[in-house]
Design a protein around this motif. Structure first.
Motif, PDB file in Angstrom:
ATOM      1  N   THR A   1       4.158   7.156  -4.879  1.00 44.65           N
ATOM      2  CA  THR A   1       5.176   6.169  -4.506  1.00 44.65           C
ATOM      3  C   THR A   1       4.841   5.480  -3.191  1.00 44.65           C
ATOM      4  O   THR A   1       5.127   4.296  -3.008  1.00 44.65           O
ATOM      5  N   ALA A   2       4.224   6.207  -2.256  1.00 43.38           N
ATOM      6  CA  ALA A   2       3.886   5.610  -0.964  1.00 43.38           C
ATOM      7  C   ALA A   2       2.798   4.559  -1.103  1.00 43.38           C
ATOM      8  O   ALA A   2       2.736   3.608  -0.318  1.00 43.38           O
ATOM      9  N   VAL A   3       1.916   4.697  -2.099  1.00 44.43           N
ATOM     10  CA  VAL A   3       0.811   3.758  -2.273  1.00 44.43           C
ATOM     11  C   VAL A   3       1.324   2.398  -2.739  1.00 44.43           C
ATOM     12  O   VAL A   3       0.773   1.354  -2.387  1.00 44.43           O
ATOM     13  N   TRP A   4       2.399   2.389  -3.520  1.00 47.08           N
ATOM     14  CA  TRP A   4       2.919   1.154  -4.075  1.00 47.08           C
ATOM     15  C   TRP A   4       3.268   0.124  -3.002  1.00 47.08           C
ATOM     16  O   TRP A   4       3.162  -1.085  -3.229  1.00 47.08           O
ATOM     17  N   SER A   5       3.689   0.567  -1.852  1.00 52.52           N
ATOM     18  CA  SER A   5       4.156  -0.363  -0.810  1.00 52.52           C
ATOM     19  C   SER A   5       3.188  -0.453   0.367  1.00 52.52           C
ATOM     20  O   SER A   5       3.583  -0.758   1.482  1.00 52.52           O
ATOM     21  N   HIS A   6       1.905  -0.187   0.115  1.00 58.50           N
ATOM     22  CA  HIS A   6       0.901  -0.304   1.169  1.00 58.50           C
ATOM     23  C   HIS A   6      -0.301  -1.098   0.651  1.00 58.50           C
ATOM     24  O   HIS A   6      -0.589  -1.101  -0.545  1.00 58.50           O
ATOM     25  N   ALA A   7      -0.987  -1.776   1.557  1.00 62.49           N
ATOM     26  CA  ALA A   7      -2.198  -2.511   1.223  1.00 62.49           C
ATOM     27  C   ALA A   7      -3.396  -1.792   1.836  1.00 62.49           C
ATOM     28  O   ALA A   7      -3.311  -1.272   2.947  1.00 62.49           O
TER      29      ALA A   7
END
Length: 418
Positions: A228-234
């Motif tokens: 889930t944390a990866v979804w909102s990071h570039a």
């Protein structure tokens, strides 16, 4: 009224997590039947989620360590990694109020949802959708990235898309606000990647072992499964600042050779591509930009489709200079390799407009002007036949022609890419 014993448990970690999944399913069934009020369910579920993370603990880390190293993963690998599962759930405008959409919208029209939520679901339910058969294998992008970053001239940075210091007087640092404007105004259906990234930026679940399944894409039903944390990071990749030009060109040549399946491919110090074959050599680049050329950022929507929207929101997020350029590669047959497109004031209505022709880019350009983004938009006409079936030399010649066309366009704008 349930008492939980504190004695040591002999069940394996996977079995204990299955017990938590079962309790979660019972709670959700009880809420649907009215036996448990929603507000009580919310409190109970938070407790269950905390128990799941506690159960996973160090055992979860050990069990997942080997699975994380594999380039292609199976359902068994995912079993070891996923501790808590979430899913993007949207309800269709024309569907019954209690109908949850677990499949992609109709392919002949753009269907807008009236409700989108990120909901906790049983882990087995998510894994069944992500790995429909026992033989299903999926690429582990994290391992691919790790292999790239092992090279001495690469480094990566994780950049959060959600910012607490967003400046409301301008769009710099406001990725999610720009993205939301594009998603609503295009409009984009819930299964589009840009829509799912938007949903994820508002998710608060960031704990280890928490994974989210996106909405299925198209008839194949393929969907991303990521922490889930990866979804909102570039993820940001670049060359190390202390890397020499020789190191950079050598690394670029190695990656190009791997992509083309030919050890003859090479990148010259001028940035052009060639092959160590008779008659195929890097040509001379355009003259260097003048000292008075203004510096800009150039964003290439490498994946095509909605990536031109992501590029726009990203340039706004990092505070790119006025006049920065978004390039949209695609199949449209145009007279020039790099072409400006007309604004499209009408909303998109056909899903094909997202990957055929220039309507998506024209609509994105139109919206960008309306929300105050002063960027330039150009279509980059690729020859898909050459890229898909051409020889290595043909592919390189075509890519060099595209690079020359981009450089020529920047010269005509009196700009240089920073």
């Amino acid at each position: 009224g349930t008492t939980v014993a504190s004695e040591p448990c002999d069940l394996k970690m996977e079995d204990r997590l299955r017990c938590v999944d079962s309790v979660t399913a019972l709670l959700k069934d009880a809420m649907r039947t009215g036996d448990v009020p929603p507000e009580v369910f919310t409190r109970l579920f938070k407790v269950v989620a905390k128990v799941a993370r506690s159960i996973a603990g160090q055992s979860y880390t050990v069990a997942a360590k080997e699975a994380r190293k594999r380039l292609y993963v199976t359902r068994e690998d995912a079993e070891a990694v996923v501790a808590q599962a979430y899913r993007i759930v949207f309800r269709n405008v024309n569907a019954a109020p209690d109908a949850q959409m677990s499949c992609a919208p109709a392919m002949d029209r753009i269907v807008m949802p009236y409700s989108v939520t990120i909901e906790a679901v049983r882990k087995q339910e998510v894994l069944q959708q992500a790995f429909p058969t026992e033989t299903t294998r999926r690429l582990n992008i994290a391992v691919l990235i790790d292999r790239i970053c092992q090279d001495e001239v690469w480094m990566s940075e994780i950049f959060p898309l959600k910012r607490t210091d967003a400046v409301w007087s301008c769009l710099s640092g406001c990725f999610e606000y720009c993205l939301e404007a594009f998603v609503r105004l295009l409009p984009a259906s819930a299964d589009k990647t840009i829509s799912q990234i938007l949903f994820a930026t508002f998710s608060t679940e960031q704990s280890i072992g928490s994974y989210m399944l996106g909405a299925p894409r198209g008839p194949s039903g393929k969907t991303p499964l990521m922490p889930t944390a990866v979804w909102s990071h570039a993820a940001i990749f670049t060359f190390r600042r202390d890397a020499t030009l020789e190191q950079i060109t050598a690394a670029a040549s190695r990656y190009l050779s791997a992509l083309l399946g030919s050890s003859a491919a090479e990148v010259s110090s001028s940035g052009r591509v060639g092959m160590r074959l008779p008659g195929v050599h890097p040509e001379s680049p355009l003259p260097p930009p003048s000292a008075d050329f203004r510096p800009i950022d150039v964003a290439i929507a490498a994946g095509g489709g909605s990536d031109c929207v992501t590029c726009s929101a990203w340039l706004a997020h990092i505070g790119a200079p006025r006049g920065s350029v978004v390039l949209q590669p695609g199949r449209a047959r145009l007279e020039e390799l790099v072409s400006a497109v007309p604004d499209l004031a009408q909303e998109l209505h056909d899903p094909k407009q997202f990957f055929e022709g220039t309507d998506l880019l024209g609509r994105t350009q139109y919206i960008a002007k309306r929300i105050g983004l002063e960027f330039e938009y150009f279509f980059l006409a690729q020859d898909k036949q050459i890229l898909a079936k051409g020889s290595g030399a043909e592919v390189i010649a075509h890519m060099n022609s595209l690079a020359d066309a981009v450089a020529a366009k920047l010269h005509s704008l009196q700009a240089t890419c920073v």
